[in-house]
Motif scaffolding. Structure first.
Motif, short mmCIF file in Angstrom:
data_model
loop_
_atom_site.label_atom_id
_atom_site.label_comp_id
_atom_site.label_asym_id
_atom_site.label_seq_id
_atom_site.Cartn_x
_atom_site.Cartn_y
_atom_site.Cartn_z
N ALA A 1 0.82 -1.20 0.00
CA ALA A 1 0.00 0.00 0.00
C ALA A 1 0.86 1.26 0.00
N VAL A 2 2.01 1.18 0.66
CA VAL A 2 2.94 2.32 0.64
C VAL A 2 3.40 2.60 -0.79
N ALA A 3 3.68 1.53 -1.54
CA ALA A 3 4.11 1.68 -2.93
C ALA A 3 3.00 2.30 -3.78
N GLY A 4 1.76 1.86 -3.56
CA GLY A 4 0.65 2.43 -4.32
C GLY A 4 0.47 3.90 -4.05
N PHE A 5 0.55 4.29 -2.78
CA PHE A 5 0.44 5.71 -2.42
C PHE A 5 1.61 6.50 -2.98
N ALA A 6 2.81 5.94 -2.92
CA ALA A 6 4.00 6.63 -3.42
C ALA A 6 3.88 6.92 -4.91
N ALA A 7 3.25 6.00 -5.66
CA ALA A 7 3.08 6.22 -7.10
C ALA A 7 2.22 7.45 -7.36
N THR A 8 1.14 7.59 -6.60
CA THR A 8 0.27 8.77 -6.75
C THR A 8 0.99 10.03 -6.29
N ALA A 9 1.71 9.95 -5.17
CA ALA A 9 2.42 11.12 -4.67
C ALA A 9 3.45 11.62 -5.68
#
Length: 273
Positions: free
Chosen positions: A39-47
């Motif tokens: 989930a951290v990776a998914g959020f980082a992609a959007t950020a």
């Protein structure tokens, strides 16, 4: 392609969901410590798509992303090292410091009870969420549900409170955790760990606080969002099918989030987009 990457729905829903799902499937066989990074990776992609990870000049949103990055490292340390007894105190101090750094510029324009209310209530909100949610690190379904509901409530409330960027960032976390919940629904638990809970809960809490301080999010919306970790202590029958248990847990967690969104809508009106 540029048009696709500039689409808010792609940025805040499709991209984090797909990235999180792929990373979860890749890391799941390697153990819970690493699986929590999905989930951290998914959020980082959007950020990255929204901000390019630019940190200077340090605006409030960039402070939150920087603190989120630091929190990933802190969560990983808590997972890998035997610090469990010291974890609540350490997280409390770190959360208070992070909240004070975020709202510090506002102190110059306040005095009296308003100053003290912000200096006490803001850090208390962030610290409560971080410490109480991190206690769910060994409970995969409750951990995913609490982050999903908190992200959904924070994201849509922030959007209604006229902070589109905050809303997109929090909504991206909800989408990323939604991919993990899909695996829970399919009877494939993916443990969270502190490496997921600490940064994502901290970012959500700071986004909510920032939306109150720097935009128009009503302060009482945060009171409702603060109830979400308590509802994850409601006992549910383990005899229920996994898919039903997942749905019930998520729905329970989303009750305060839905109320927060509704009250924000009543106060702020329709979103500015």
């Amino acid at each position: 392609m540029d048009q696709l990457f500039n689409d808010p729905l792609f940025q805040s829903a499709f991209l984090p969901f797909v990235v999180s799902l792929i990373v979860a499937l890749i890391l799941r066989p390697h153990g819970w410590v690493w699986a929590g990074l999905s989930a951290v990776a998914g959020f980082a992609a959007t950020a990255y798509v929204l901000t390019g990870f630019e940190l200077f000049p340090l605006r409030s949103d960039r402070k939150i992303l920087l603190l989120g990055g630091i929190a990933v490292g802190l969560g990983l340390l808590l997972d890998l090292l035997p610090w469990r007894r010291a974890a609540p105190g350490l997280l409390f101090v770190a959360a208070v410091a992070a909240a004070l750094w975020l709202v510090w510029p506002r102190f110059r324009f306040m005095d009296g009870w308003q100053l003290w209310a912000l200096a006490i209530a803001g850090p208390a909100y962030v610290a409560w969420l971080v410490v109480s949610c991190e206690a769910l690190r060994d409970k995969a379904l409750q951990a995913d549900s609490v982050v999903f509901a908190l992200s959904l409530g924070t994201g849509l409330s922030a959007l209604l409170g006229a902070t589109a960027l905050y809303g997109q960032l929090a909504s991206a976390i909800a989408a990323a955790v939604g991919a993990r919940l899909l695996l829970q629904f399919l009877n494939k638990p993916v443990a969270a760990g502190s490496v997921m809970l600490v940064p994502l809960v901290a970012v959500n809490a700071l986004l909510g606080l920032g939306a109150v301080v720097y935009a128009k999010l009503p302060w009482y919306s945060l009171l409702l969002l603060a109830l979400i970790p308590l509802l994850m202590r409601v006992p549910l029958s383990a005899a229920m099918p996994r898919w039903l248990l997942t749905m019930v847990t998520v729905l329970i967690a989303c009750v305060p989030a839905a109320l927060a969104i509704f009250l924000t809508w009543r106060e702020a009106g329709a979103p500015p987009i």
